[in-house]
Design a protein around this motif. Structure first.
Motif, short mmCIF file in Angstrom:
data_model
loop_
_atom_site.label_atom_id
_atom_site.label_comp_id
_atom_site.label_asym_id
_atom_site.label_seq_id
_atom_site.Cartn_x
_atom_site.Cartn_y
_atom_site.Cartn_z
N ALA A 4 107.69 24.66 87.99
CA ALA A 4 108.77 23.81 88.49
C ALA A 4 108.35 22.36 88.29
N CYS A 5 109.31 21.43 88.45
CA CYS A 5 108.93 20.03 88.30
C CYS A 5 109.68 19.14 89.28
N ALA A 6 109.07 17.99 89.57
CA ALA A 6 109.74 16.95 90.34
C ALA A 6 109.92 15.78 89.39
N VAL A 7 111.04 15.05 89.52
CA VAL A 7 111.32 13.96 88.58
C VAL A 7 111.41 12.63 89.30
N ALA A 8 111.15 11.58 88.56
CA ALA A 8 111.38 10.22 89.06
C ALA A 8 111.86 9.40 87.89
N GLY A 9 113.03 8.76 88.06
CA GLY A 9 113.53 7.94 86.97
C GLY A 9 115.01 8.15 86.75
N ILE A 10 115.41 7.98 85.49
CA ILE A 10 116.84 8.08 85.15
C ILE A 10 117.21 9.56 85.09
N MET A 11 118.11 9.97 86.00
CA MET A 11 118.43 11.39 86.14
C MET A 11 119.03 12.00 84.90
N SER A 12 119.86 11.26 84.19
CA SER A 12 120.49 11.83 83.00
C SER A 12 119.46 12.10 81.91
N ASP A 13 118.46 11.21 81.80
CA ASP A 13 117.36 11.46 80.85
C ASP A 13 116.57 12.68 81.28
N ALA A 14 116.36 12.78 82.59
CA ALA A 14 115.59 13.91 83.11
C ALA A 14 116.25 15.23 82.77
N ASN A 15 117.56 15.30 82.87
CA ASN A 15 118.27 16.55 82.60
C ASN A 15 118.03 17.04 81.18
N ILE A 16 118.03 16.11 80.23
CA ILE A 16 117.79 16.49 78.84
C ILE A 16 116.40 17.11 78.70
N LEU A 17 115.41 16.43 79.29
CA LEU A 17 114.04 16.92 79.15
C LEU A 17 113.83 18.23 79.89
N ILE A 18 114.44 18.36 81.05
CA ILE A 18 114.31 19.61 81.80
C ILE A 18 114.87 20.76 80.98
N ASN A 19 116.00 20.52 80.34
CA ASN A 19 116.58 21.57 79.49
C ASN A 19 115.64 21.91 78.33
#
Lengths: 250, 202
Positions: free
Chosen positions: A73-88
């Motif tokens: 699992a991961c926790a994110v910090a930053g721009i959420m829309s960028d995070a979604n791409i990387l999580i996918n």
């Protein structure tokens, strides 16, 4: 003076810096803090929520924590829309590995493959870097429980305790002081909540301002990722005495 | 008339393959090694189209090595078997490899294992397996004499029985066989079974 080297990710400045990558990290410095702590029995991830509203569906969606695979699992910090791409991307990578080898992807390999992608955005294509830092928490049979931190440059490291987002330096130095190698799962949760409460701006900590998730192993041997429910989280905050203002915290 | 067979014993896995390299009616050589050492604790016994056999097994061997260099840990036997099957499956509907494989390995956590992988990307984890015309004889012998947890001596005895059947009953039986073993100490050559001597080494 450095303005002329700002606009392109794909060039170094005369001082040998990549400004776009550094600016990406600036963006993350404004995001909600996330802290991860490794213990013998699991990994705990705690995050500060920036979007707090009674209207938010907290039971079905999380703002800071995401499951990549059954064991990571991961926790994110930053721009959420960028995070979604990387999580996918991370999710696809994990499944691709399992498709080829019929085994869960080792945590470090998953982090490495995602970071290789992030690095690409600092070297070619002319696209800006991703404005996200991650804390990856997972378990694999080679190295047990692991915690990794990665940033927009594509660098990553394995940590015993780490913090990303706003006030991460303050959080990191607090973690350095209080972390001990044989920390138990419960102590790790307590430490994470304590450090987060001290670094957060708000005067009092309530469960709707936080998210807490853990990666641990059930007695059956199965790896579990569990996000604490708001009620369970409130009880924990009371138990560890962090619901009051920072001055009165234990 | 290639013969490949193998079985799992107590803490080890053993594979045997014939050693003739044949082109139509001509025997090029009778000491061709068809059992590749995939990594320290894995063996691939392969039979089929000679060019494909070498090409495919070397491809798998190099990819397994690359994984280890990149990630600092070796692949498990199961992961290597599934990867191999995946490569056969991907090539199947474009440019298939005509290679049949018995993949034997030893993992510290799970012990010895044997995987049957045929040229159309079938994968089975088995305790005994065989390919080729020789399989008619070796599988029958193994069905009769195999039991779980055989010792090395018992297993070699069974392998010899299979070779004896193949030699006596298969019309164009290969004269020579090579036996390799993999256990906790690694993958290595065990013995040759020669009825026609070759002076020159491969």
């Amino acid at each position: 003076m450095s303005r002329r080297y700002d606009s392109r990710t794909t060039i170094f400045s005369p001082e040998g810096r990549l400004y776009q990558v550094e600016y990406a990290m600036e963006a993350i410095g404004n995001a909600g803090t996330a802290i991860g702590i490794l213990s013998k029995e699991g990994v705990v991830l705690v995050g500060e929520k920036k979007v707090t509203s009674k209207l938010l569906q907290t039971s079905t969606s999380t703002e800071k924590m995401y499951k990549i695979d059954d064991h990571v699992a991961c926790a994110v910090a930053g721009i959420m829309s960028d995070a979604n791409i990387l999580i996918n991307m991370a999710r696809v990578q994990a499944q691709r590995y399992t498709y080829a080898y019929q085994e869960p992807m080792p945590v470090e390999q998953l982090v490495q493959s995602l970071c290789d992608t992030k690095q690409g955005y600092t070297q070619f294509g002319g696209l800006r870097p991703f404005g996200v830092s991650f804390l990856f928490a997972g378990w694999d049979k080679n190295f047990g429980f692991q915690l990794f931190m990665s940033d927009p440059s594509g660098n990553y490291g394995g940590w015993k305790a780490a913090a990303i987002g706003a006030n991460n330096q303050a959080a990191q130095s607090m973690l350095k002081q209080d972390y001990k190698d044989d920390i138990t799962r419960e102590e790790a949760v307590q430490l994470a909540l304590k450090v987060l409460s001290k670094t957060m701006d708000s005067t009092s900590l309530t469960s709707d301002k936080l998210e807490l998730a853990e990666v641990f192993v059930l007695p059956s041997g199965e790896v579990k990722y569990q996000v604490r429910s708001p009620d369970s989280l409130s009880k924990l905050l009371v138990k560890f005495g962090v619901t009051q203002a920072p001055a009165e915290a234990s | 008339m290639e013969c490949v067979f193998g079985l799992v014993g107590n803490g080890f896995a053993i594979v045997a393959a014939d050693t003739s390299a044949v082109h139509s009616i001509l025997v090029h050589k009778s000491n061709e090694d068809k059992i590749m050492i995939l990594d320290s604790h894995k063996l691939i016994a392969a039979s089929g189209e000679p060019g494909d056999r070498v090409q495919f097994t070397e491809y798998i061997q190099k990819n397994v090595a690359l994984y280890q260099f990149r990630n600092g840990i070796p692949l498990t036997t199961a992961a290597a078997a599934n990867f191999t099957r995946g490569e056969l499956a991907t090539a199947l509907r474009k440019n298939p490899y005509f290679v049949n494989i018995l993949l034997a390995g030893y993992d510290k956590e799970t012990g010895p294992s044997l995987y049957y992988i045929d040229y159309i990307a079938t994968l089975h984890k088995v305790e005994k397996g065989a390919f080729g015309y020789g399989s008619y004889f070796s599988l029958s012998m193994m069905d009769r004499h195999f039991h779980s947890g055989m010792s090395v001596e018992e297993a070699i005895d069974l392998v010899d029985k299979c070779i004896m059947e193949i030699r006596s009953r298969l019309v164009v039986a290969p004269p020579n066989f090579l036996i390799k073993i993999v256990d906790k100490d690694g993958a290595r050559e065990y013995a040759w079974r020669e009825s026609v001597k070759n002076d020159v080494a491969a």
